[in-house]
Design a protein around this motif. Sequence first.
Motif, mmCIF file in Angstrom:
data_model
loop_
_atom_site.group_PDB
_atom_site.id
_atom_site.type_symbol
_atom_site.label_atom_id
_atom_site.label_comp_id
_atom_site.label_asym_id
_atom_site.label_seq_id
_atom_site.Cartn_x
_atom_site.Cartn_y
_atom_site.Cartn_z
ATOM 1 N N GLY A 89 0.807 -1.211 0.000
ATOM 2 C CA GLY A 89 0.000 0.000 0.000
ATOM 3 C C GLY A 89 0.840 1.261 0.000
ATOM 4 O O GLY A 89 0.528 2.239 -0.700
ATOM 5 N N ALA A 90 1.934 1.261 0.778
ATOM 6 C CA ALA A 90 2.821 2.423 0.811
ATOM 7 C C ALA A 90 3.404 2.695 -0.572
ATOM 8 O O ALA A 90 3.551 3.851 -0.992
ATOM 9 C CB ALA A 90 3.940 2.204 1.833
ATOM 10 N N ARG A 91 3.723 1.628 -1.279
ATOM 11 C CA ARG A 91 4.259 1.772 -2.629
ATOM 12 C C ARG A 91 3.207 2.347 -3.583
ATOM 13 O O ARG A 91 3.504 3.231 -4.396
ATOM 14 C CB ARG A 91 4.742 0.404 -3.142
ATOM 15 N N LEU A 92 1.977 1.871 -3.462
ATOM 16 C CA LEU A 92 0.903 2.389 -4.306
ATOM 17 C C LEU A 92 0.652 3.868 -4.044
ATOM 18 O O LEU A 92 0.497 4.668 -4.972
ATOM 19 C CB LEU A 92 -0.383 1.593 -4.057
ATOM 20 N N ILE A 93 0.615 4.235 -2.752
ATOM 21 C CA ILE A 93 0.382 5.638 -2.394
ATOM 22 C C ILE A 93 1.535 6.507 -2.884
ATOM 23 O O ILE A 93 1.330 7.629 -3.354
ATOM 24 C CB ILE A 93 0.204 5.774 -0.873
ATOM 25 N N ALA A 94 2.758 5.989 -2.772
ATOM 26 C CA ALA A 94 3.932 6.744 -3.214
ATOM 27 C C ALA A 94 3.832 7.086 -4.694
ATOM 28 O O ALA A 94 4.085 8.226 -5.095
ATOM 29 C CB ALA A 94 5.190 5.926 -2.947
ATOM 30 N N ARG A 95 3.460 6.127 -5.488
ATOM 31 C CA ARG A 95 3.394 6.339 -6.939
ATOM 32 C C ARG A 95 2.219 7.242 -7.318
ATOM 33 O O ARG A 95 2.276 7.967 -8.314
ATOM 34 C CB ARG A 95 3.266 4.997 -7.653
ATOM 35 N N PHE A 96 1.171 7.225 -6.489
ATOM 36 C CA PHE A 96 -0.033 7.991 -6.816
ATOM 37 C C PHE A 96 0.083 9.448 -6.386
ATOM 38 O O PHE A 96 -0.403 10.351 -7.056
ATOM 39 C CB PHE A 96 -1.248 7.331 -6.155
ATOM 40 N N GLU A 97 0.739 9.698 -5.242
ATOM 41 C CA GLU A 97 0.719 11.038 -4.654
ATOM 42 C C GLU A 97 2.082 11.731 -4.654
ATOM 43 O O GLU A 97 2.253 12.738 -3.977
ATOM 44 C CB GLU A 97 0.195 10.956 -3.218
ATOM 45 N N GLN A 98 3.027 11.238 -5.373
ATOM 46 C CA GLN A 98 4.394 11.760 -5.306
ATOM 47 C C GLN A 98 4.471 13.261 -5.582
ATOM 48 O O GLN A 98 5.000 14.024 -4.782
ATOM 49 C CB GLN A 98 5.281 11.008 -6.293
ATOM 50 N N ARG A 99 3.949 13.695 -6.691
ATOM 51 C CA ARG A 99 4.061 15.104 -7.056
ATOM 52 C C ARG A 99 3.297 16.005 -6.093
ATOM 53 O O ARG A 99 3.807 17.052 -5.668
ATOM 54 C CB ARG A 99 3.540 15.315 -8.478
#
Length: 334
Positions: free
Chosen positions: A149-159
């Motif tokens: 989940g942390a990886r998914l959130i990272a890719r989704f909310e990075q910018r």
Amino acid sequence: MIWAEFVVCAVLIITVSTVLSRYGDVLAEKTGLGQAWVGAILLAGVTSLPELVSGVSAVAWLGAPNLAAGSIMGSCLFNLALIAFVDLAYQPGSILAKAQEGHILSAGLGVLLLGLVGIGALLGPGLNGFGISGFSLVSLAIVILYFVGARLIARFEQRRLAEVLEQEAEVRHYDQISLARAYSAFILSAVAVVGLGIWLASVGDRLSAETGLSRSFVGSLFVAVSTSLPEVATSLAAVRLGAIDLAISNALGSNLFNVMLLAVFDLADGRSNFWAAVSSANALSAVIAIMMTGVVVVSLIYRASPRTPYRITWDGFALMLMYLGAILALYWAG
């Protein structure tokens, strides 16, 4: 006397954790860790440090797994109720109506993790003995889901998270704080929080014994609220800065981290019986937390604002009502 000790400990945790949160954010910005999701994960870990220390102390030294589990589940409930508080602080309109729909991803992952907690609390005795070196299968599933989940959130909310943290650093004038000062303040605050967390676990255990209240209830109400106060300070500060999404992600992200801490407690127990000792009252907390998360998801999609500027929104009212209902239900169950 025990109540005075509890209040003093809670006040010290608020003070030290606020300093810890601030300098953790300074380090995230100055070292480059503040770019994107790393800064957000650091902040979530910092504000959840009291839960980690008090929980490990309760499990490893006091032999009180229900105090630890109750504290985590109570913190999850309180973090969701916190959204109602920041909704009142954000006027006019509904704060969830202004937040980005991307928070639905964090909320959905929270539902999955809370579901695993419910399974562990209900089927704990049957799962006892199944695991790897004292680490149960439920805890293993929690850890895997958390990091995925942390990886998914990272890719989704990075910018978006990078922009928020940059704005926050600019408003707070982090350029005036040296890196050496930031490291020193962060380390000293962390050590203080560790000591206060151990003290709080001891106070909570004695409070349960003196009042006759169950450890699950004491953990879910008194210990959980005390250890969640850093999240309150962080979220309210974010609202004042206009960083609405940071406030919402702090509440939802802290819940993800908190549930993952239950796996840490299982490891600290070391006897593969943590879930077997956890009361079914914690499953009730998990169910209500899932329902409260559902309210957040509906509000993020529906996006209805109140007609009058200073009226509590329907979602804030529902979250507060469900939180109070959870506390009453846990009291009766205990």
